[in-house]
Design a protein around this motif. Structure first.
Motif, PDB file in Angstrom:
ATOM      1  N   VAL A  83     -12.100   1.735  -0.411  1.00  0.00           N
ATOM      2  CA  VAL A  83     -10.755   2.117  -0.828  1.00  0.00           C
ATOM      3  C   VAL A  83     -10.586   3.634  -0.758  1.00  0.00           C
ATOM      4  O   VAL A  83     -11.378   4.380  -1.335  1.00  0.00           O
ATOM      5  CB  VAL A  83     -10.462   1.646  -2.276  1.00  0.00           C
ATOM      6  CG1 VAL A  83      -9.052   2.043  -2.694  1.00  0.00           C
ATOM      7  CG2 VAL A  83     -10.683   0.151  -2.419  1.00  0.00           C
ATOM      8  N   LEU A  84      -9.546   4.072  -0.043  1.00  0.00           N
ATOM      9  CA  LEU A  84      -9.140   5.480  -0.012  1.00  0.00           C
ATOM     10  C   LEU A  84      -7.715   5.538  -0.544  1.00  0.00           C
ATOM     11  O   LEU A  84      -6.887   4.701  -0.183  1.00  0.00           O
ATOM     12  CB  LEU A  84      -9.166   6.026   1.417  1.00  0.00           C
ATOM     13  CG  LEU A  84     -10.497   5.960   2.163  1.00  0.00           C
ATOM     14  CD1 LEU A  84     -10.306   6.394   3.611  1.00  0.00           C
ATOM     15  CD2 LEU A  84     -11.538   6.807   1.479  1.00  0.00           C
ATOM     16  N   SER A  85      -7.434   6.513  -1.404  1.00  0.00           N
ATOM     17  CA  SER A  85      -6.072   6.651  -1.914  1.00  0.00           C
ATOM     18  C   SER A  85      -5.832   8.077  -2.368  1.00  0.00           C
ATOM     19  O   SER A  85      -6.789   8.800  -2.688  1.00  0.00           O
ATOM     20  CB  SER A  85      -5.818   5.690  -3.069  1.00  0.00           C
ATOM     21  OG  SER A  85      -6.439   6.162  -4.246  1.00  0.00           O
ATOM     22  N   PRO A  86      -4.575   8.494  -2.404  1.00  0.00           N
ATOM     23  CA  PRO A  86      -4.260   9.840  -2.888  1.00  0.00           C
ATOM     24  C   PRO A  86      -4.785  10.082  -4.306  1.00  0.00           C
ATOM     25  O   PRO A  86      -5.252  11.172  -4.624  1.00  0.00           O
ATOM     26  CB  PRO A  86      -2.736   9.898  -2.840  1.00  0.00           C
ATOM     27  CG  PRO A  86      -2.346   8.895  -1.812  1.00  0.00           C
ATOM     28  CD  PRO A  86      -3.364   7.801  -1.927  1.00  0.00           C
ATOM     29  N   THR A  87      -4.732   9.071  -5.167  1.00  0.00           N
ATOM     30  CA  THR A  87      -5.196   9.220  -6.546  1.00  0.00           C
ATOM     31  C   THR A  87      -6.700   9.493  -6.614  1.00  0.00           C
ATOM     32  O   THR A  87      -7.154  10.254  -7.469  1.00  0.00           O
ATOM     33  CB  THR A  87      -4.858   7.957  -7.360  1.00  0.00           C
ATOM     34  OG1 THR A  87      -3.453   7.746  -7.308  1.00  0.00           O
ATOM     35  CG2 THR A  87      -5.288   8.090  -8.805  1.00  0.00           C
ATOM     36  N   LEU A  88      -7.477   8.900  -5.715  1.00  0.00           N
ATOM     37  CA  LEU A  88      -8.931   9.117  -5.711  1.00  0.00           C
ATOM     38  C   LEU A  88      -9.296  10.459  -5.083  1.00  0.00           C
ATOM     39  O   LEU A  88     -10.446  10.888  -5.183  1.00  0.00           O
ATOM     40  CB  LEU A  88      -9.641   7.978  -4.979  1.00  0.00           C
ATOM     41  CG  LEU A  88      -9.606   6.616  -5.657  1.00  0.00           C
ATOM     42  CD1 LEU A  88     -10.294   5.578  -4.783  1.00  0.00           C
ATOM     43  CD2 LEU A  88     -10.231   6.657  -7.037  1.00  0.00           C
ATOM     44  N   GLY A  89      -8.345  11.096  -4.421  1.00  0.00           N
ATOM     45  CA  GLY A  89      -8.621  12.392  -3.800  1.00  0.00           C
ATOM     46  C   GLY A  89      -9.666  12.265  -2.704  1.00  0.00           C
ATOM     47  O   GLY A  89      -9.548  11.422  -1.831  1.00  0.00           O
ATOM     48  N   GLY A 122       0.809  -1.217   0.000  1.00  0.00           N
ATOM     49  CA  GLY A 122       0.000   0.000   0.000  1.00  0.00           C
ATOM     50  C   GLY A 122       0.842   1.267   0.000  1.00  0.00           C
ATOM     51  O   GLY A 122       1.925   1.300   0.574  1.00  0.00           O
ATOM     52  N   VAL A 123       0.325   2.292  -0.657  1.00  0.00           N
ATOM     53  CA  VAL A 123       1.008   3.579  -0.674  1.00  0.00           C
ATOM     54  C   VAL A 123       0.637   4.354   0.587  1.00  0.00           C
ATOM     55  O   VAL A 123      -0.409   4.110   1.193  1.00  0.00           O
ATOM     56  CB  VAL A 123       0.668   4.401  -1.952  1.00  0.00           C
ATOM     57  CG1 VAL A 123       1.038   3.634  -3.204  1.00  0.00           C
ATOM     58  CG2 VAL A 123      -0.784   4.803  -1.970  1.00  0.00           C
ATOM     59  N   PRO A 124       1.481   5.305   1.007  1.00  0.00           N
ATOM     60  CA  PRO A 124       1.144   6.126   2.168  1.00  0.00           C
ATOM     61  C   PRO A 124      -0.183   6.855   1.947  1.00  0.00           C
ATOM     62  O   PRO A 124      -0.529   7.227   0.826  1.00  0.00           O
ATOM     63  CB  PRO A 124       2.309   7.122   2.245  1.00  0.00           C
ATOM     64  CG  PRO A 124       3.450   6.429   1.562  1.00  0.00           C
ATOM     65  CD  PRO A 124       2.810   5.618   0.464  1.00  0.00           C
ATOM     66  N   HIS A 125      -0.897   7.045   3.023  1.00  0.00           N
ATOM     67  CA  HIS A 125      -2.168   7.782   3.028  1.00  0.00           C
ATOM     68  C   HIS A 125      -3.242   7.074   2.210  1.00  0.00           C
ATOM     69  O   HIS A 125      -4.113   7.720   1.621  1.00  0.00           O
ATOM     70  CB  HIS A 125      -1.982   9.224   2.548  1.00  0.00           C
ATOM     71  CG  HIS A 125      -0.852   9.932   3.223  1.00  0.00           C
ATOM     72  ND1 HIS A 125      -0.880  10.239   4.569  1.00  0.00           N
ATOM     73  CD2 HIS A 125       0.337  10.343   2.754  1.00  0.00           C
ATOM     74  CE1 HIS A 125       0.242  10.821   4.898  1.00  0.00           C
ATOM     75  NE2 HIS A 125       1.017  10.898   3.819  1.00  0.00           N
ATOM     76  N   SER A 126      -3.179   5.739   2.167  1.00  0.00           N
ATOM     77  CA  SER A 126      -4.227   4.957   1.517  1.00  0.00           C
ATOM     78  C   SER A 126      -4.821   3.997   2.536  1.00  0.00           C
ATOM     79  O   SER A 126      -4.254   3.775   3.600  1.00  0.00           O
ATOM     80  CB  SER A 126      -3.667   4.184   0.319  1.00  0.00           C
ATOM     81  OG  SER A 126      -2.809   3.136   0.743  1.00  0.00           O
ATOM     82  N   LEU A 127      -5.976   3.450   2.183  1.00  0.00           N
ATOM     83  CA  LEU A 127      -6.651   2.482   3.045  1.00  0.00           C
ATOM     84  C   LEU A 127      -7.452   1.534   2.170  1.00  0.00           C
ATOM     85  O   LEU A 127      -8.139   1.965   1.240  1.00  0.00           O
ATOM     86  CB  LEU A 127      -7.608   3.190   4.018  1.00  0.00           C
ATOM     87  CG  LEU A 127      -8.507   2.283   4.852  1.00  0.00           C
ATOM     88  CD1 LEU A 127      -7.690   1.512   5.888  1.00  0.00           C
ATOM     89  CD2 LEU A 127      -9.594   3.088   5.522  1.00  0.00           C
TER      90      LEU A 127
END
Length: 117
Positions: free
Chosen positions: A57-63, A28-33
């Protein structure tokens, strides 16, 4: 001679869920879930909603948007009527949504959404 039956192991949806979440824990990338939504056998149980997807899913790419993944076994998995209704609700609200089959498709979707490297 009749067709031979293959001795083929296919993981259950629970096993797929465990594998995908574990893959996120490792890659997983930082600041994702990536989190499982525990909603099995929702019909008739207070507080549970039939048709909810398996993963949030939470991720930096999804904002600011939250993604949802419905997991299905690779062979023979199909969306229930309640899952089809839920899919339409998410798509109508422009929430990222994917129905994924087997173990590899949801991992590819997480990569596309930027939750894993």
């Amino acid at each position: 001679m009749g067709a031979r039956r293959r001795n083929h192991f296919e993981p259950s949806e629970d096993q797929i869920t465990d594998a995908v979440v574990e893959h996120w824990r490792i890659f997983g990338v930082p600041h994702s879930l990536v989190a499982s939504i525990p909603n099995k056998r929702a019909f008739g149980q207070a507080g549970l909603t039939p048709g909810l997807p398996d993963l949030l899913v939470l991720s930096p790419t999804l904002g600011e948007r939250t993604g949802f993944i419905e997991l299905k076994r690779e062979h023979g998995g199909r969306l229930s009527d309640a899952q089809l209704v839920m899919r339409e609700l998410f798509l109508m609200r422009r929430a990222p949504y994917a129905a994924c089959y087997g173990r590899d498709e949801p991992i590819a979707q997480l990569r596309k959404w930027g939750a894993i490297r």
